[in-house]
Write an enzyme that holds these catalytic residues in place. Structure first.
Site, PDB file in Angstrom:
ATOM      1  N   ALA A 127      -5.801   2.812  -6.823  1.00 41.94           N
ATOM      2  CA  ALA A 127      -5.933   1.375  -7.045  1.00 41.94           C
ATOM      3  C   ALA A 127      -5.620   0.655  -5.747  1.00 41.94           C
ATOM      4  O   ALA A 127      -4.874   1.158  -4.898  1.00 41.94           O
ATOM      5  CB  ALA A 127      -4.993   0.910  -8.153  1.00 41.94           C
ATOM      6  N   ALA A 129      -4.482  -3.271  -4.558  1.00 36.27           N
ATOM      7  CA  ALA A 129      -4.069  -4.602  -4.996  1.00 36.27           C
ATOM      8  C   ALA A 129      -3.892  -5.519  -3.796  1.00 36.27           C
ATOM      9  O   ALA A 129      -4.165  -5.133  -2.646  1.00 36.27           O
ATOM     10  CB  ALA A 129      -2.770  -4.508  -5.800  1.00 36.27           C
ATOM     11  N   ALA A 132      -0.581  -4.059  -1.754  1.00 38.01           N
ATOM     12  CA  ALA A 132      -0.493  -2.636  -1.416  1.00 38.01           C
ATOM     13  C   ALA A 132      -1.600  -1.878  -2.117  1.00 38.01           C
ATOM     14  O   ALA A 132      -2.333  -2.422  -2.951  1.00 38.01           O
ATOM     15  CB  ALA A 132       0.873  -2.088  -1.833  1.00 38.01           C
ATOM     16  N   VAL A 134      -2.481   2.334  -3.773  1.00 38.58           N
ATOM     17  CA  VAL A 134      -1.772   3.460  -4.367  1.00 38.58           C
ATOM     18  C   VAL A 134      -2.618   4.716  -4.295  1.00 38.58           C
ATOM     19  O   VAL A 134      -3.830   4.672  -4.543  1.00 38.58           O
ATOM     20  CB  VAL A 134      -1.407   3.146  -5.838  1.00 38.58           C
ATOM     21  CG1 VAL A 134      -0.733   4.332  -6.498  1.00 38.58           C
ATOM     22  CG2 VAL A 134      -0.507   1.923  -5.906  1.00 38.58           C
ATOM     23  N   ASP A 283       5.698  -9.977 -13.346  1.00 41.43           N
ATOM     24  CA  ASP A 283       4.309  -9.819 -12.896  1.00 41.43           C
ATOM     25  C   ASP A 283       3.553  -8.975 -13.921  1.00 41.43           C
ATOM     26  O   ASP A 283       2.917  -7.982 -13.589  1.00 41.43           O
ATOM     27  CB  ASP A 283       4.265  -9.160 -11.515  1.00 41.43           C
ATOM     28  CG  ASP A 283       2.924  -9.367 -10.820  1.00 41.43           C
ATOM     29  OD1 ASP A 283       2.159 -10.260 -11.235  1.00 41.43           O
ATOM     30  OD2 ASP A 283       2.635  -8.631  -9.859  1.00 41.43           O
TER      31      ASP A 283
END
Length: 550
Positions: A127, A129, A132, A134, A283
């Site tokens: 992923a 974002a 950052a 991953v 979040d």
């Protein structure tokens, strides 16, 4: 620098065909004809959908704007479906940065080649974002993990946009009539702290560990384990979890997951974090929430991404809880009084008028399921009420408000028929009882009396020292001889009472503890409740007698 950034923003809007947004602003409508005179609008061309253009614009403008889009994506009731669906892609499908940069950051942070730390490392990101991205990996010990890496050179970009936001906030506060009440500069300052904290993965790892400890043994929320040996400021290694994204309603329905139970547990998790733990995941957009469906009739939440957490002061928590409680009981008078007591509205506000305004906003939605509540209209009317009564924005509550929006959006998708009031009311009532009932008194005695008893023997000496300072003229107060004599006599009486006070307080504490834990004592130490109660009563009466004499 800021002028260049404004030019950049306008250029991005034009590139994605959103310049009509600018001319749709009320103040600029008189010159809207300029939109049609712009050279780039002379020729017809095939454009992407408006949702895709908005998403791409936010992506090009950077992480702060992406975060804004993420928040909006959870509010399906406020946005058309086509825009909401596109903005949902911002949650975990932001364009990635080059893998070579990510690998260099990992190796520099850990001081070792990737092959020495990981048995296997997937070079395609799981992923990506706004802050950052991953990667999946496997440690040499065999545990599957994910590796989170902060985007390179992101801090200067964030600081640049924050400076621009400060300029806009300062202008709004100075020239907009609503500016002083909305306190935009303080709100931006609160947001600055939040987003800068997200860049420190050591802080995020600590947040995750704290929430995991708070929910230790819980069957409703699971937090992945942090591998601290491989976690640094720019790199974090965490247990890899497997679950269904909370937004994948098709997959959840296919396995027969209990969506009603899931939505109720979401409410329970929120209120537990805010009121009991005072440490909440702030979040909670769908990209950060997964569902463990191994047992579909008993689904468990799995949370990730703990860069943003929130806490509240004791006073704010108490006022919020009492507001919820009064609202659930339709006690709008108390809601109005609490707003005045907390300082959220001016002290000279007429309570009966505020009560009437709050009733007109809240009564139409009371006890309705989520699907029948227009939170967009509710927020609009609350804003109008706030403006009428000069209600100031509370910057320390901004994160909580954001989290509430996320939770409401998730609940609407999971189970629109959820009775939010029926689900939340018992939890609030239980929390208030714990804060002001018998258990709160016992808990206060447990934590407060030891400190009081520890300081009590020192009090006569401290009073004697104060008297000496006074006698020597080391303070500015003028104390007469009769007053000093009265102080001396009081010290003598305090010394005589101190030992009795310690004895009485000790009796009371011991008896209270015996009452609480009598069932767990061995048989040969069993003490009748009546005897323990008499001891407690004797100690309490002795304390009251001593205090009355004092």
């Amino acid at each position: 620098m800021q002028l260049l950034r404004l030019i950049t923003i306008n250029r991005v809007l034009i590139r994605h065909g959103l310049d009509e947004v600018i001319f749709a602003i009320h103040l600029l409508r008189p010159i809207r004809f300029l939109f049609y005179l712009a050279p780039w609008n002379w020729f017809r061309r095939v454009r992407a959908s408006r949702g895709e253009r908005i998403r791409r614009t936010l992506e090009d403008l950077g992480p702060i704007f992406i975060k804004f889009g993420q928040m909006l994506s959870t509010r399906r009731d406020l946005l058309p479906d086509d825009i909401a669906k596109e903005l949902a892609r911002l949650q975990d499908r932001v364009p990635p940065f080059p893998d070579a940069q990510a690998f260099a950051i990992i190796e520099r942070a850990l001081g070792k080649p990737i092959s020495e730390v990981f048995l296997a490392f997937d070079k395609t990101p799981l992923a990506s974002a706004s802050i950052a991205q991953v990667y999946a990996a496997v440690l040499h010990s065999g545990e599957p993990v994910v590796v989170k890496v902060v985007r390179p050179d992101i801090l200067p970009v964030i600081r640049r946009d924050l400076q621009l936001m400060y300029i806009m906030a300062q202008l709004a506060e100075r020239y907009w009539s609503e500016g002083p009440r909305l306190r935009p500069v303080e709100v931006v300052a609160e947001y600055e702290k939040t987003i800068l904290d997200e860049l420190d993965l050591m802080r995020e790892a600590a947040n995750a560990t704290q929430i995991k400890r708070n929910f230790s043994g819980s069957s409703i929320l699971y937090i992945p384990t942090i591998y601290w040996d491989y976690t640094r400021r720019q790199v974090m290694v965490m247990e890899r979890i497997h679950g269904v994204p909370v937004a994948d309603m098709q997959a959840l329905s296919a396995v027969g997951a209990d969506l009603k139970l899931l939505s109720e547990r979401g409410v329970e998790i929120f209120f537990t974090q805010v009121f009991r733990h005072n440490f909440f995941h702030a979040d909670m957009h769908p990209g950060n929430i997964f569902i463990d469906i191994d047992i579909p009739e008993d689904p468990t939440y799995i949370a990730v991404d703990f860069g943003i957490v929130g806490t509240l002061t004791g006073a704010d928590r108490r006022y919020l809880a009492e507001n919820f409680h009064a609202f659930f009981n339709r006690d709008y008078r108390r809601v109005a009084e609490l707003h005045v007591e907390s300082g959220w509205v001016p002290a000279d506000t007429r309570t009966e008028q505020l009560e009437s305004a709050i009733r007109s906003v809240c009564e139409p939605i009371f006890q309705r399921p989520l699907k029948d509540i227009s939170f967009g209209q509710l927020l609009l009317r609350l804003f109008q009420t706030a403006r009428r009564y000069d209600m100031q924005v509370q910057p320390q509550l901004v994160l909580l408000q954001k989290t509430l929006l996320n939770i409401e959006g998730l609940g609407r998708d999971l189970y629109p028929d959820l009775d939010l009031w029926k689900t939340a009311k018992p939890f609030i009532e239980r929390w208030i009882d714990e804060q002001v009932g018998l258990r709160a008194m016992i808990r206060g005695a447990k934590y407060g009396l030891p400190v009081f008893l520890e300081k009590l023997p020192q009090m006569p000496g401290l009073m004697h020292e104060i008297m000496l300072h006074e006698a020597k003229g080391r303070t500015r107060r003028d104390i007469s001889a009769p007053q000093l004599e009265a102080l001396r006599q009081e010290i003598i009486r305090a010394q005589q009472r101190s030992s009795l006070t310690v004895l009485a307080a000790t009796l009371f504490i011991c008896a209270t503890l015996l009452l609480l834990f009598a069932e767990n004592l061995p048989g040969y130490l069993g003490i009748p409740y009546a005897a323990a109660g008499m001891v407690a009563l004797a100690g309490l009466l002795l304390l009251m007698a001593l205090w009355r004499r004092g």
